[in-house]
Design a protein around this motif. Structure first.
Motif, PDB file in Angstrom:
ATOM      1  N   UNK A  61      -2.507 -15.571  -0.768  1.00 21.49           N
ATOM      2  CA  UNK A  61      -3.241 -14.908   0.305  1.00 21.49           C
ATOM      3  C   UNK A  61      -3.663 -13.510  -0.116  1.00 21.49           C
ATOM      4  N   UNK A  85     -10.482 -15.876   5.967  1.00 18.05           N
ATOM      5  CA  UNK A  85      -9.414 -15.612   5.012  1.00 18.05           C
ATOM      6  C   UNK A  85      -9.971 -15.603   3.594  1.00 18.05           C
ATOM      7  N   UNK A 105      -6.525 -18.333  -6.332  1.00 18.23           N
ATOM      8  CA  UNK A 105      -5.718 -19.369  -6.973  1.00 18.23           C
ATOM      9  C   UNK A 105      -5.929 -19.325  -8.465  1.00 18.23           C
ATOM     10  N   UNK A 137      -3.432 -23.821 -11.963  1.00 21.64           N
ATOM     11  CA  UNK A 137      -2.152 -24.496 -11.795  1.00 21.64           C
ATOM     12  C   UNK A 137      -1.213 -23.858 -10.790  1.00 21.64           C
ATOM     13  N   UNK A 138      -1.662 -22.812 -10.125  1.00 24.50           N
ATOM     14  CA  UNK A 138      -0.802 -22.124  -9.165  1.00 24.50           C
ATOM     15  C   UNK A 138      -1.203 -22.437  -7.728  1.00 24.50           C
ATOM     16  N   UNK A 139      -0.326 -22.093  -6.789  1.00 24.96           N
ATOM     17  CA  UNK A 139      -0.641 -22.260  -5.379  1.00 24.96           C
ATOM     18  C   UNK A 139      -1.588 -21.177  -4.910  1.00 24.96           C
ATOM     19  N   UNK A 140      -1.937 -21.278  -3.653  1.00 26.30           N
ATOM     20  CA  UNK A 140      -2.845 -20.303  -3.069  1.00 26.30           C
ATOM     21  C   UNK A 140      -2.124 -18.983  -2.813  1.00 26.30           C
ATOM     22  N   UNK A 145      -7.180 -11.082   5.539  1.00 21.86           N
ATOM     23  CA  UNK A 145      -7.449 -11.889   6.719  1.00 21.86           C
ATOM     24  C   UNK A 145      -8.202 -11.051   7.736  1.00 21.86           C
ATOM     25  N   UNK A 170     -12.194 -24.627   4.247  1.00 23.37           N
ATOM     26  CA  UNK A 170     -12.358 -23.892   3.002  1.00 23.37           C
ATOM     27  C   UNK A 170     -13.734 -24.069   2.387  1.00 23.37           C
ATOM     28  N   UNK A 171     -14.178 -23.032   1.730  1.00 25.78           N
ATOM     29  CA  UNK A 171     -15.371 -23.114   0.919  1.00 25.78           C
ATOM     30  C   UNK A 171     -15.037 -23.673  -0.446  1.00 25.78           C
ATOM     31  N   UNK A 228     -15.419 -19.243  -9.050  1.00 20.46           N
ATOM     32  CA  UNK A 228     -14.604 -19.175 -10.256  1.00 20.46           C
ATOM     33  C   UNK A 228     -14.970 -17.934 -11.041  1.00 20.46           C
ATOM     34  N   UNK A 248      -6.175 -24.607  11.591  1.00 23.53           N
ATOM     35  CA  UNK A 248      -7.138 -25.460  10.917  1.00 23.53           C
ATOM     36  C   UNK A 248      -8.127 -24.590  10.165  1.00 23.53           C
ATOM     37  N   UNK A 249      -7.887 -24.443   8.916  1.00 22.79           N
ATOM     38  CA  UNK A 249      -8.730 -23.596   8.089  1.00 22.79           C
ATOM     39  C   UNK A 249      -9.684 -24.453   7.279  1.00 22.79           C
ATOM     40  N   UNK A 286     -11.043 -18.274  -3.083  1.00 21.08           N
ATOM     41  CA  UNK A 286     -11.384 -19.197  -2.003  1.00 21.08           C
ATOM     42  C   UNK A 286     -11.486 -18.450  -0.684  1.00 21.08           C
ATOM     43  N   UNK A 316      -8.400 -16.114  -0.296  1.00 24.99           N
ATOM     44  CA  UNK A 316      -7.256 -16.510  -1.105  1.00 24.99           C
ATOM     45  C   UNK A 316      -7.663 -16.445  -2.579  1.00 24.99           C
TER      46      UNK A 316
END
Lengths: 113, 114
Positions: B45, B33, B37, B40-43, B48, B105-106, B110, B102-103, B91, B35
């Protein structure tokens, strides 16, 4: 894909138990519930996963009622280092098709000394 | 064992330039996947990959974004003609067969577009 709803933010004092509830009204029979934790400037990491009733590990507990339309992540005696964003994710781990599992905005937990 | 790795860890580029972000998933993980971000924000998508199936590109914000996964392993996310609003942490995550929930993450890349 089951949609989840969580509070945007929560505050807690150190040493208190924190419960974060996630709503997932259209959860499917084969869906599992998984929670992730994300610290600032890091990628999310897996915390806990469950299907029904209660699951506990060294980090947290996960409570799932019989109808499975919600779940509650419980963090015992939080410390400042538990300040993070917590994501609830619902999906079928055996789904080898083409549906990705995506994160919502999560719950931003702030632990105060 | 080795986790998900991403490179570069940081990238500063000028508006209009192309960038390539790399992800090395955990060996044996069939799902990968991407993503994004923002601060201050959510992930968010993006895309995939699952095995040899056609990727789900539904999250890509524009046609300037593309990704490929070679040999079912390493993936590259390419952003063409970067814009300042592309600045974010990118990400990558992978998950093992039959454990899509179950992901792993790396550390993320940035990206700063000046």
């Amino acid at each position: 894909l089951a949609k989840t709803t969580q509070p945007i933010s929560m505050d807690s004092y150190e040493g208190q138990e924190v419960n974060i509830t996630c709503s997932h009204n259209n959860i499917a029979t084969n869906d599992y519930i998984t929670w992730y934790q994300q610290f600032p400037s890091q990628g999310p990491r897996f915390i806990i996963q469950g299907y029904k009733t209660k699951v506990t590990n060294e980090v947290a507990s996960l409570f799932i009622p019989a109808d499975r339309k919600s779940s509650t992540l419980s963090l015992p005696r939080v410390s400042l280092s538990d300040t993070a964003v917590y994501y609830c994710l619902v999906g079928d781990p055996l789904n080898s098709g083409n549906t990705p599992l995506v994160f919502g905005k999560g719950t931003r937990l702030s632990v105060i000394a | 064992g080795a986790g998900v790795s991403q490179s570069p860890s940081n990238k500063v580029t000028e508006k209009g330039k192309d960038v390539e972000l790399r992800c090395d998933p955990i060996s044996g993980h069939t799902a990968l996947y991407w993503y994004r971000q923002s601060l201050g924000q959510g992930l968010e998508f993006l895309i995939y990959f699952q095995g040899n199936s056609a990727p789900d590109k539904s999250g890509l914000p524009s046609d300037r974004f593309s990704a490929e996964r070679t040999g079912g392993s390493v993936s590259t996310l390419t952003i063409q003609r970067t814009q300042q609003e592309d600045s974010a942490v990118y990400l990558c995550a992978s998950s093992p067969p039959w454990q899509q929930e179950t992901q792993y993450f790396g550390p993320g890349t940035r990206l700063l577009v000046l």
